[in-house]
Design a protein around this motif. Structure first.
Motif, PDB file in Angstrom:
ATOM      1  N   TYR A  25       0.825  -1.206   0.000  1.00  8.92           N
ATOM      2  CA  TYR A  25       0.000   0.000   0.000  1.00  8.92           C
ATOM      3  C   TYR A  25       0.866   1.266   0.000  1.00  8.92           C
ATOM      4  CZ  TYR A  25      -3.885  -3.170   1.004  1.00  8.92           C
ATOM      5  OH  TYR A  25      -4.816  -4.175   0.933  1.00  8.92           O
ATOM      6  N   LYS A  26       1.997   1.217   0.683  1.00 10.07           N
ATOM      7  CA  LYS A  26       2.923   2.349   0.626  1.00 10.07           C
ATOM      8  C   LYS A  26       3.412   2.561  -0.803  1.00 10.07           C
ATOM      9  CE  LYS A  26       5.076   4.200   3.701  1.00 10.07           C
ATOM     10  NZ  LYS A  26       5.016   5.527   4.360  1.00 10.07           N
ATOM     11  N   ARG A  27       3.645   1.479  -1.509  1.00  7.70           N
ATOM     12  CA  ARG A  27       4.074   1.583  -2.911  1.00  7.70           C
ATOM     13  C   ARG A  27       3.025   2.283  -3.756  1.00  7.70           C
ATOM     14  NH1 ARG A  27       5.347  -3.612  -6.909  1.00  7.70           N
ATOM     15  NH2 ARG A  27       5.402  -2.416  -8.862  1.00  7.70           N
ATOM     16  N   LEU A  28       1.759   2.099  -3.405  1.00  7.45           N
ATOM     17  CA  LEU A  28       0.666   2.756  -4.122  1.00  7.45           C
ATOM     18  C   LEU A  28       0.390   4.162  -3.594  1.00  7.45           C
ATOM     19  CD1 LEU A  28      -1.955  -0.126  -4.538  1.00  7.45           C
ATOM     20  CD2 LEU A  28      -0.172   0.605  -6.132  1.00  7.45           C
ATOM     21  N   ALA A  29       1.344   4.699  -2.815  1.00  6.81           N
ATOM     22  CA  ALA A  29       1.226   6.053  -2.248  1.00  6.81           C
ATOM     23  C   ALA A  29       0.044   6.162  -1.292  1.00  6.81           C
ATOM     24  CB  ALA A  29       1.109   7.107  -3.349  1.00  6.81           C
ATOM     25  N   ARG A  30      -0.309   5.040  -0.637  1.00  5.45           N
ATOM     26  CA  ARG A  30      -1.326   5.071   0.399  1.00  5.45           C
ATOM     27  C   ARG A  30      -0.659   5.337   1.744  1.00  5.45           C
ATOM     28  NH1 ARG A  30      -4.972   6.575  -2.455  1.00  5.45           N
ATOM     29  NH2 ARG A  30      -3.040   7.189  -3.473  1.00  5.45           N
ATOM     30  N   VAL A  31      -1.484   5.617   2.741  1.00  7.17           N
ATOM     31  CA  VAL A  31      -1.015   5.768   4.118  1.00  7.17           C
ATOM     32  C   VAL A  31      -1.634   4.632   4.925  1.00  7.17           C
ATOM     33  CG1 VAL A  31      -0.932   7.246   6.150  1.00  7.17           C
ATOM     34  CG2 VAL A  31      -0.806   8.267   3.862  1.00  7.17           C
ATOM     35  N   PRO A  32      -0.950   3.496   5.033  1.00  8.27           N
ATOM     36  CA  PRO A  32      -1.513   2.371   5.777  1.00  8.27           C
ATOM     37  C   PRO A  32      -1.387   2.573   7.278  1.00  8.27           C
ATOM     38  CG  PRO A  32       0.618   1.775   4.872  1.00  8.27           C
ATOM     39  CD  PRO A  32       0.333   3.172   4.406  1.00  8.27           C
ATOM     40  N   VAL A  33      -2.409   2.161   8.003  1.00  7.89           N
ATOM     41  CA  VAL A  33      -2.413   2.213   9.462  1.00  7.89           C
ATOM     42  C   VAL A  33      -2.746   0.812   9.967  1.00  7.89           C
ATOM     43  CG1 VAL A  33      -3.549   3.146  11.519  1.00  7.89           C
ATOM     44  CG2 VAL A  33      -3.078   4.639   9.559  1.00  7.89           C
ATOM     45  N   THR A  34      -1.847   0.241  10.750  1.00 15.00           N
ATOM     46  CA  THR A  34      -2.111  -1.088  11.299  1.00 15.00           C
ATOM     47  C   THR A  34      -2.749  -0.950  12.672  1.00 15.00           C
ATOM     48  OG1 THR A  34       0.129  -1.169  12.203  1.00 15.00           O
ATOM     49  CG2 THR A  34      -0.223  -2.170  10.054  1.00 15.00           C
ATOM     50  N   MET A  35      -3.703  -1.836  12.957  1.00 12.80           N
ATOM     51  CA  MET A  35      -4.427  -1.796  14.228  1.00 12.80           C
ATOM     52  C   MET A  35      -3.674  -2.588  15.290  1.00 12.80           C
ATOM     53  SD  MET A  35      -8.320  -2.278  12.839  1.00 12.80           S
ATOM     54  CE  MET A  35      -8.993  -2.233  14.504  1.00 12.80           C
ATOM     55  N   VAL A  36      -3.819  -2.159  16.546  1.00 13.94           N
ATOM     56  CA  VAL A  36      -3.205  -2.877  17.660  1.00 13.94           C
ATOM     57  C   VAL A  36      -3.821  -4.265  17.783  1.00 13.94           C
ATOM     58  CG1 VAL A  36      -2.830  -2.881  20.152  1.00 13.94           C
ATOM     59  CG2 VAL A  36      -2.660  -0.736  18.859  1.00 13.94           C
ATOM     60  N   ARG A  37      -5.134  -4.364  17.638  1.00 13.39           N
ATOM     61  CA  ARG A  37      -5.827  -5.648  17.625  1.00 13.39           C
ATOM     62  C   ARG A  37      -7.059  -5.509  16.749  1.00 13.39           C
ATOM     63  NH1 ARG A  37     -10.356  -5.814  20.857  1.00 13.39           N
ATOM     64  NH2 ARG A  37     -10.619  -4.124  22.371  1.00 13.39           N
ATOM     65  N   GLU A  38      -7.581  -6.651  16.301  1.00 18.75           N
ATOM     66  CA  GLU A  38      -8.717  -6.587  15.386  1.00 18.75           C
ATOM     67  C   GLU A  38      -9.998  -6.223  16.126  1.00 18.75           C
ATOM     68  OE1 GLU A  38      -9.775 -10.158  13.333  1.00 18.75           O
ATOM     69  OE2 GLU A  38      -9.777 -11.410  15.119  1.00 18.75           O
ATOM     70  N   ALA A  39     -10.836  -5.452  15.452  1.00 19.33           N
ATOM     71  CA  ALA A  39     -12.128  -5.045  15.995  1.00 19.33           C
ATOM     72  C   ALA A  39     -13.042  -4.708  14.831  1.00 19.33           C
ATOM     73  CB  ALA A  39     -11.977  -3.839  16.914  1.00 19.33           C
ATOM     74  N   PRO A  40     -14.342  -5.037  14.912  1.00 18.21           N
ATOM     75  CA  PRO A  40     -15.273  -4.712  13.829  1.00 18.21           C
ATOM     76  C   PRO A  40     -15.304  -3.212  13.568  1.00 18.21           C
ATOM     77  CG  PRO A  40     -16.282  -6.225  15.407  1.00 18.21           C
ATOM     78  CD  PRO A  40     -14.999  -5.755  16.028  1.00 18.21           C
ATOM     79  N   GLY A  41     -15.350  -2.842  12.303  1.00 18.98           N
ATOM     80  CA  GLY A  41     -15.439  -1.433  11.955  1.00 18.98           C
ATOM     81  C   GLY A  41     -14.116  -0.711  11.934  1.00 18.98           C
TER      82      GLY A  41
END
Length: 319
Positions: free
Chosen positions: A173-189
Motif C-alpha cells: 500500500y505504501k508503494r501505491l502512495a497510500r497511508v496504511p495504518v495497522t491496528m493494535v488488535r482486530e475489531a469490527p469497523g
C-alpha cells in the motif's frame, strides 16, 4: 510466510465496483498490470468508465513509469484471477455470507507467498474465515472511497495472521502512495469508521432537533474542521490549544468542558421528519448537479489537497 514474497507486478481484483474499480485505477496509475474477476454482465463497461473518470486526478498527482489504462483484463473465474496475482484484493459485496463463500473458493488457488486482502469496511479476519480454511496470508486492507485518491488504508489481521503478511500488505500500500495504518488488535469497523459514525450520529441529532440543516453541517465540516484535520488530527488540535501544558491541560476540565458535547452518543430514533429533512437537504446540496459532476468536483478538490499535503506534511512514523 516461509517463502520469499513475490515481486508485485500484477494485482488481482475480485470485484470491480466503486471500491474494486478504484483499486484498479490506482494500480494502473502505478504501472501495474491488473487482472479482474467480476460476475456482473456490465462489469467491464462500468470499470472502464470509472478508470476514465479517475485518470485526470491521478495524472494531477503524477503517474508512475509504465502507467497505462489498457493494462487491465478480465478473467472467467475468481480462482483464475487469484492464481495469477502477485497481490490479491477482494472487494465483493459487503455481505458476510457472500464474502465467506468467495474466500472459501479462492484461498486454495492462492500462490505461495501471495497476500490476499479484503476491502471490507466492517468484518474482521476472524469473522470472515470462521467457516472456511484458516489462511495466515489473509488480511484486512480497508480503503476509503474513492480508493484511487483517499490515502488511508486500515490494515488488520487476526491472532493467527502471519506478521509477514501484515508487513507485506503495508509495504504494498505504501508503494501505491497510500497511508496504511495497522491496528493494535482486530475489531469490527476498524478505526476510521468508528470516528466517522460518531460524527454522523451527532449530525443526525442536530438535524433531528432542528438545530441545523444538512447544508449548514456540511459547510461547518468542509470549511471548518476538514481543512484543519487535513493537516493535523483532533489530538494534535487539542495538544496545540494548550500552549503551556499540551493535552494534559485538557483533562482537569474534561467533564466541565465536554459533558454537554458528549450528550448524543446513541443515534436518534428513526422518524419520517428526520428522513425528509436529510433527503431534502442533500438534494439542495446537489444544486441540480449530476452525481458524476459532484464526483468530479470532489476528485479535483481532493487531488489539490493531497498535493498540498505532500509538500508540507511529514510522516511522524518515519515509515
Amino acid at each position: 510466510m516461509t517463502s520469499s514474497l513475490p515481486v508485485i507486478r500484477t494485482v488481482s481484483l475480485l470485484g470491480s465496483g466503486l471500491i474494486g474499480g478504484g483499486w484498479a485505477a490506482l494500480s494502473l496509475a502505478h504501472g501495474l498490470d491488473v487482472v479482474v474477476w467480476d460476475p456482473a454482465e456490465d462489469a467491464a463497461a462500468r470499470l472502464h468508465s470509472l478508470i476514465e473518470r479517475a485518470w485526470p486526478s491521478l495524472q494531477m498527482l503524477g503517474l508512475a513509469q509504465g502507467a497505462d489504462r489498457s493494462r487491465v483484463r478480465f478473467v472467467g473465474s475468481a480462482a483464475e484471477a487469484v492464481a495469477i496475482g502477485d497481490f490479491v484484493q477482494e472487494s465483493g459485496p459487503e455481505r458476510l455470507e457472500i464474502k465467506r463463500a468467495l474466500l472459501r473458493e479462492v484461498i486454495p488457488s492462492l500462490r505461495e507467498g501471495v497476500v490476499l486482502a479484503s476491502s471490507t469496511s466492517a468484518f474482521t479476519v476472524t469473522e470472515l474465515l470462521s467457516e472456511g480454511p484458516r489462511c495466515e496470508r489473509f488480511v484486512i486492507g480497508h480503503p476509503f472511497n474513492p480508493p484511487y485518491l483517499v490515502p488511508l488504508v486500515e490494515v488488520a489481521g487476526a491472532d493467527f495472521t502471519d506478521p509477514a503478511a501484515i508487513e507485506a500488505a503495508f509495504a504494498f500500500y505504501k508503494r501505491l502512495a497510500r497511508v496504511p495504518v495497522t491496528m493494535v488488535r482486530e475489531a469490527p469497523g476498524f478505526i476510521a469508521n468508528h470516528l466517522q459514525a460518531a460524527l454522523f450520529r451527532e449530525a443526525l441529532h442536530l438535524v433531528n432537533e432542528g438545530i441545523a440543516t444538512p447544508e449548514q453541517i456540511d459547510a461547518c465540516l468542509v470549511h471548518g474542521l476538514a481543512p484543519r484535520w487535513s493537516a493535523i488530527g483532533p489530538f494534535m488540535v487539542m495538544h496545540l490549544a494548550y500552549a503551556r501544558s499540551g493535552i494534559a491541560g485538557y483533562f482537569p476540565s474534561f467533564d466541565l468542558g465536554s459533558e454537554r458535547l458528549l450528550a448524543h452518543l446513541p443515534p436518534p430514533i428513526r422518524n419520517a421528519s428526520l428522513e425528509a429533512a436529510m433527503s431534502e437537504g442533500c438534494e439542495r446540496l446537489m444544486a441540480g448537479r449530476s452525481r458524476s459532476a459532484v464526483e468530479a468536483q470532489r476528485d479535483r478538490t481532493l487531488a489539490a489537497v493531497l498535493r498540498a499535503q505532500r509538500e508540507t506534511i511529514v510522516d511522524p512514523s518515519g515509515k
